[in-house]
Write a protein that holds these residues in place. Sequence first.
Motif, PDB file in Angstrom:
ATOM      1  N   ARG A  56      -2.086   0.406  18.782  1.00  0.00           N
ATOM      2  CA  ARG A  56      -1.165   1.053  17.842  1.00  0.00           C
ATOM      3  C   ARG A  56      -0.698   2.411  18.345  1.00  0.00           C
ATOM      4  O   ARG A  56       0.422   2.841  18.050  1.00  0.00           O
ATOM      5  CB  ARG A  56      -1.821   1.213  16.469  1.00  0.00           C
ATOM      6  N   LYS A 104      -0.740  -2.788   9.516  1.00  0.00           N
ATOM      7  CA  LYS A 104      -0.572  -1.367   9.783  1.00  0.00           C
ATOM      8  C   LYS A 104       0.342  -1.097  10.965  1.00  0.00           C
ATOM      9  O   LYS A 104       0.828   0.031  11.127  1.00  0.00           O
ATOM     10  CB  LYS A 104      -1.933  -0.720  10.027  1.00  0.00           C
ATOM     11  N   ASN A 105       0.604  -2.092  11.795  1.00  0.00           N
ATOM     12  CA  ASN A 105       1.477  -1.888  12.947  1.00  0.00           C
ATOM     13  C   ASN A 105       2.936  -1.657  12.546  1.00  0.00           C
ATOM     14  O   ASN A 105       3.750  -1.254  13.380  1.00  0.00           O
ATOM     15  CB  ASN A 105       1.404  -3.079  13.898  1.00  0.00           C
ATOM     16  N   GLY A 117       1.351   1.901   3.691  1.00  0.00           N
ATOM     17  CA  GLY A 117       0.242   1.679   4.608  1.00  0.00           C
ATOM     18  C   GLY A 117       0.348   0.377   5.366  1.00  0.00           C
ATOM     19  O   GLY A 117      -0.287   0.207   6.412  1.00  0.00           O
ATOM     20  N   MET A 118       1.173  -0.547   4.854  1.00  0.00           N
ATOM     21  CA  MET A 118       1.405  -1.823   5.523  1.00  0.00           C
ATOM     22  C   MET A 118       2.902  -2.086   5.548  1.00  0.00           C
ATOM     23  O   MET A 118       3.650  -1.622   4.693  1.00  0.00           O
ATOM     24  CB  MET A 118       0.683  -2.957   4.785  1.00  0.00           C
ATOM     25  N   SER A 131       0.835  -1.214   0.000  1.00  0.00           N
ATOM     26  CA  SER A 131       0.000   0.000   0.000  1.00  0.00           C
ATOM     27  C   SER A 131       0.862   1.254   0.000  1.00  0.00           C
ATOM     28  O   SER A 131       0.645   2.200   0.765  1.00  0.00           O
ATOM     29  CB  SER A 131      -0.941   0.003   1.209  1.00  0.00           C
ATOM     30  N   ALA A 163       3.540   0.109   9.517  1.00  0.00           N
ATOM     31  CA  ALA A 163       3.438   1.104   8.450  1.00  0.00           C
ATOM     32  C   ALA A 163       4.444   2.228   8.696  1.00  0.00           C
ATOM     33  O   ALA A 163       4.967   2.407   9.803  1.00  0.00           O
ATOM     34  CB  ALA A 163       2.018   1.659   8.381  1.00  0.00           C
TER      35      ALA A 163
END
Length: 553
Positions: free
Chosen positions: A196, A150-151, A143-144, A115, A153
């Motif tokens: 997060r 996502k943690n 984004g990833m 992403s 990113a």
Amino acid sequence: MIVTGSLLLTSVDALAQQTPRPTTPPAREGEVDDQEITIEKNRKIEMPAANRLFNKIPSIKPSTEQRKLTYEFNDRSLSVGDPKLSPSALPIPAAQSEQQELFNNYVKLGAGNYSSFYGEAFGSGQVMENIAVDGSFKHLSSGMGPVDGKNSATSENRLKLNGNYQTDAFKVSANLGYDREAFYFYGYRRPQEIDRQTIRQKLTTTQFRIGIENVDPDRNIDYSLKTGIVNLTDNYEATELDWGTNLKGSVGISDQFVALFAADAYVTQRSDGPVDNRNLFRVKPTFKYSNSLLTVTFGVNAVNESDKRQNINRTRAFPVLDLDVVPAGNIHFFAGVDGDINRNTLRTFLGENRWLAPQVVLANTEKTWDLYGGSKGELGSGISYEGKVSYARYRNFYGFNNTWPDTSQFFVVYDGDRSHVLTVSGQVGYTYKEVFRSTLRADFYDYSLSRMEAAWHRPTISGSWSNSFIVNKKLFITTDLYHYQGMKGKNFVTNQIVTLKPIWDLNLKIDYFLGKQVSAFVSLNNIIGSNYQRYLYYPQQGLNFLGGLSYSF
């Protein structure tokens, strides 16, 4: 000494100074972040600067041009077994001259897996006959990440504005920059539910610099004076304000004899818990004698450092001696000795490892002496080379190791006693008619430490092989291969030493011009696809790519 009891691996008290965070980090403690030196393959989608020989080969015949100085206004940092991994392929100068010589501005847009989104713009103009300005903006985000979506990113935004006023005698330049990076401490134990927001980090850097320098090559006195302020803040209320001033000059005494002078002044205030004032002042007068067969540089390097928190105020003097002999053609043999105090700040440490824990202990590294020698030159037919051997003694030689009990963060570990490092380096370059360029380099390190168990997260072998090739007037290819091995880390929870697997990082970039103003690019990174770890418990992205279009105007 200032750090012998601070961060020795065998000292529990030293570890306690790092204020370790629990596995699930608490809300907002003083925290630090890095500058730009992450290896997450957030690679710049443009042709980066070329790798050069370790030291530029001086002109054989002395001339006025010999007195011109190459000004570099970067902090002296410890580069032995540098923990940084920042791949960059060789540029192709002809690519710009053939297709973009009429256009000074551009806009680039691209996207990729994980992403990822990329955008960059550059613009320049001539305000008046002798005033030029330019500005650039870059955005790069994923984004990833390699683990837990996502943690892991990441994103970065960079804005730069430059201005220059030039006359026949001098040039005044000013620079304004703003950087913002956001990422996560994703090196936690798994499986585990993580909020997060508790592992999020944000680094903001604002800087302003201004300077004046001589541009008249016929002047007997050459000079450059630059000063600037850099302010660093992060998501955990850590700040560092750094004001640096650099002066360099030279005076030609005769055609063969030149007097050189350099001076640096750094005033730094770091607030990450208690306020810490850390200053460094340096003066370096030297003389340089050169003829067609020999160049000799000699002088002294005097450095004063002070640190309020460590209760330090001391001055050291180091010898400066460099010999360069040209027995034939453009073949050089060189040898010398020097020393210095490498300035370590929160910002420079974050430039090497962005996952630092709060309130890391800051201390400068003293290079007591460095004996070196080697050879460099050009062999003809586009082949150049350099080989160098260095044996140096350090005090406060440092590495990075995981904290406890939260192994997702790192502290700085110093060897407060004497450390010796043997470095053997070699580099070979080949250029063929501005069509093909290739550079192969290897560095070997041997660490002899007094109190540290190992040179944590520093490689024993590093290498790179960079190539660029112009297929035709529209197609350009660059490749690079990087190799690191021998890095070690220690988990203080299990008390085990872990040797990281060797890193092999292969990258490819293709640029294809669709017309005079439009081009397409594709960048493939970490083609081997290994989720290697440059730092323990931080796997990097596997095979990743970016593709997009560029418009020049």
